[in-house]
Design a protein around this motif. Structure first.
Motif, mmCIF file in Angstrom:
data_model
loop_
_atom_site.group_PDB
_atom_site.id
_atom_site.type_symbol
_atom_site.label_atom_id
_atom_site.label_comp_id
_atom_site.label_asym_id
_atom_site.label_seq_id
_atom_site.Cartn_x
_atom_site.Cartn_y
_atom_site.Cartn_z
ATOM 1 N N LEU A 98 42.118 34.153 37.247
ATOM 2 C CA LEU A 98 41.611 32.994 37.988
ATOM 3 C C LEU A 98 40.098 32.943 37.817
ATOM 4 N N ALA A 99 39.644 31.930 37.091
ATOM 5 C CA ALA A 99 38.237 31.847 36.709
ATOM 6 C C ALA A 99 37.309 31.880 37.923
ATOM 7 N N ASP A 100 36.340 32.782 37.866
ATOM 8 C CA ASP A 100 35.271 32.869 38.875
ATOM 9 C C ASP A 100 35.775 33.043 40.304
ATOM 10 N N LEU A 101 36.903 33.679 40.482
ATOM 11 C CA LEU A 101 37.393 33.939 41.836
ATOM 12 C C LEU A 101 36.441 34.913 42.526
ATOM 13 N N PRO A 102 35.836 34.519 43.663
ATOM 14 C CA PRO A 102 34.817 35.379 44.279
ATOM 15 C C PRO A 102 35.361 36.470 45.181
ATOM 16 N N MET A 103 36.602 36.273 45.713
ATOM 17 C CA MET A 103 37.044 37.171 46.782
ATOM 18 C C MET A 103 38.562 37.284 46.839
ATOM 19 N N ILE A 104 39.029 38.453 47.260
ATOM 20 C CA ILE A 104 40.427 38.590 47.668
ATOM 21 C C ILE A 104 40.437 39.237 49.053
#
Length: 422
Positions: A301-307
């Motif tokens: 997932l492109a540029d996903l900042p957080m989980i």
């Protein structure tokens, strides 16, 4: 060594993708795969394993030669992602790529198989089903790749994998890739009869970006409320992981009741619902995608900042793969675990074992902060909601109450007359 070793068609796509240098796993598995060795490839999440096994494997495939390359995945979502990647790399070739995914229309897949696609990408259950009915030309397959091998060779999935292997020719090249493939090394040894090359670049690979591992204290019954607050944090966008589908559903209902921008992706949903939810998340139409470990493997997932882990993951591998959705190919990311007091020691033990620095954070004023905020008395008063006094209920004027009121007035009047006489 790639890209120097790529044919013109693949080199053109390499340049189109904007790639410069190959990652460590891509470099080290290239020649062994190209020379048809059985390979076990182990590398961190987000290090380019799909391209690592795909490019040298595509170079062995002959256009018009029928079913030759089979890629098995552990989920529908991963299969679709690998499919998209394979179609990009074969764009300038005459090779046909065919998805074989559980939950999709079988009749349509059978029609496409009649076109003799060279590359098959699918979920293990559907592939075995088609092999049993001889719709896949199993004897023609030259290479089989197990993507997320530790999931495909563990538990009940192992029996499906064994069923597939029984349909293959003995000369078929077998390759196994995963960040945690070492956990199923005994099964791989049995399958390949110890004939494989192990390439593990975990310690040397530096492709992962800086990832912060944080935890936020909350009670179990307040986790939905904590998620509501997180969804209001500026620029929040996150995969939100649950251990159980039932808990996911209960929290999703609460969040959707408040019209918060979330969707769900779980194993008990049909293919179209899962696809729609994932597309909405990729298009940034929703801020949170509530899911289970079905989305922890391979998804890019492109540029996903957080989980966000709503619960402490069940084991190290689960934490590792969830965390692998961020910090991919050098980008920064954050992992936040919501933890109750009685689970904190387990989380600390887990992250310490994986040598991950864990830090406590607080949620205050719509932001995540490093230290507990000091609130003075004036702030406390301003934060308290004004208490509205309950208005008295209007009295009902029945016939009986009116008579009673009149008698009361008459009695009071007579009493006053008596006082004046005295």
């Amino acid at each position: 060594m790639i890209p120097e070793s790529l044919p013109a068609t693949l080199l053109e796509q390499w340049q189109k993708a904007g790639y410069e240098n190959a990652s460590l796993i891509q470099k080290q598995v290239f020649e062994p795969l190209k020379t048809r060795q059985n390979v076990v490839g182990v590398a961190p999440t987000g290090s380019g394993k799909t391209v690592a096994y795909l490019l040298p494997s595509l170079m062995q495939v002959t256009p018009g030669g029928g079913n030759q390359l089979l890629i098995l995945t552990a989920s529908q979502e991963l299969a679709m992602q690998v499919l998209e990647t394979a179609r990009f790399w074969t764009e300038k070739t005459q090779l046909k790529v065919q998805p074989l995914i559980g939950g999709a229309n079988t009749k349509r897949q059978l029609e496409k198989l009649k076109e003799k696609p060279e590359i098959l990408i699918g979920t293990a259950g559907r592939v075995l089903e088609l092999m049993k009915t001889k719709k896949i030309k199993s004897h023609q397959l030259q290479t089989v790749i197990f993507d997320e091998a530790d999931q495909l060779l563990a538990g009940q999935a192992l029996e499906i994998a064994k069923g597939i292997l029984q349909h293959l020719d003995r000369s078929c090249q077998l390759n196994f890739f995963s960040a945690t493939a070492l956990s199923v090394l005994p099964e791989i040894k049995t399958i390949t009869k110890d004939d494989f090359t192990l390439i593990d670049v975990t310690k040397e690979d530096n492709s992962q970006g800086e990832v912060a591992h944080l935890y936020l204290m909350t009670s179990k019954r307040k986790k939905a409320d904590t998620l509501k607050k997180l969804l209001h944090v500026a620029d929040f966008r996150s995969l939100i992981f649950f251990n159980e589908v039932a808990e996911l559903g209960a929290v999703a209902e609460k969040l959707q009741y408040h019209n918060l921008p979330v969707a769900t992706l779980a194993s008990d949903q049909n293919k179209m619902l899962r696809k729609t939810a994932l597309q909405a998340f990729k298009a940034d139409k929703i801020k949170g995608l509530l899911t289970t470990d079905v989305a922890a493997r391979g998804l890019d997932l492109a540029d996903l900042p957080m989980i966000v882990n709503v619960e402490v993951p069940m084991d190290d591998a689960s934490y590792l793969h969830r965390a692998g959705r961020v910090g991919r190919m050098g980008k920064k990311g954050t992992v936040i675990t919501l933890v109750a007091e009685n689970d904190l020691s387990y989380l600390k033990k887990m992250t310490k074992k994986m040598a991950l620095p864990l830090k406590k954070v607080f949620l205050y004023g719509g932001q995540l902060v490093d230290t507990r905020p000091v609130i003075n008395e004036n702030e406390k008063k301003s934060q308290k909601m004004p208490i509205e006094k309950e208005k008295p209920k209007p009295k009902l004027h029945t016939k009986e109450s009116i008579v009673k009121k009149k008698n009361k007035k008459r009695h009071k009047k007579q009493k006053n007359i008596g006082k004046r006489r005295v």
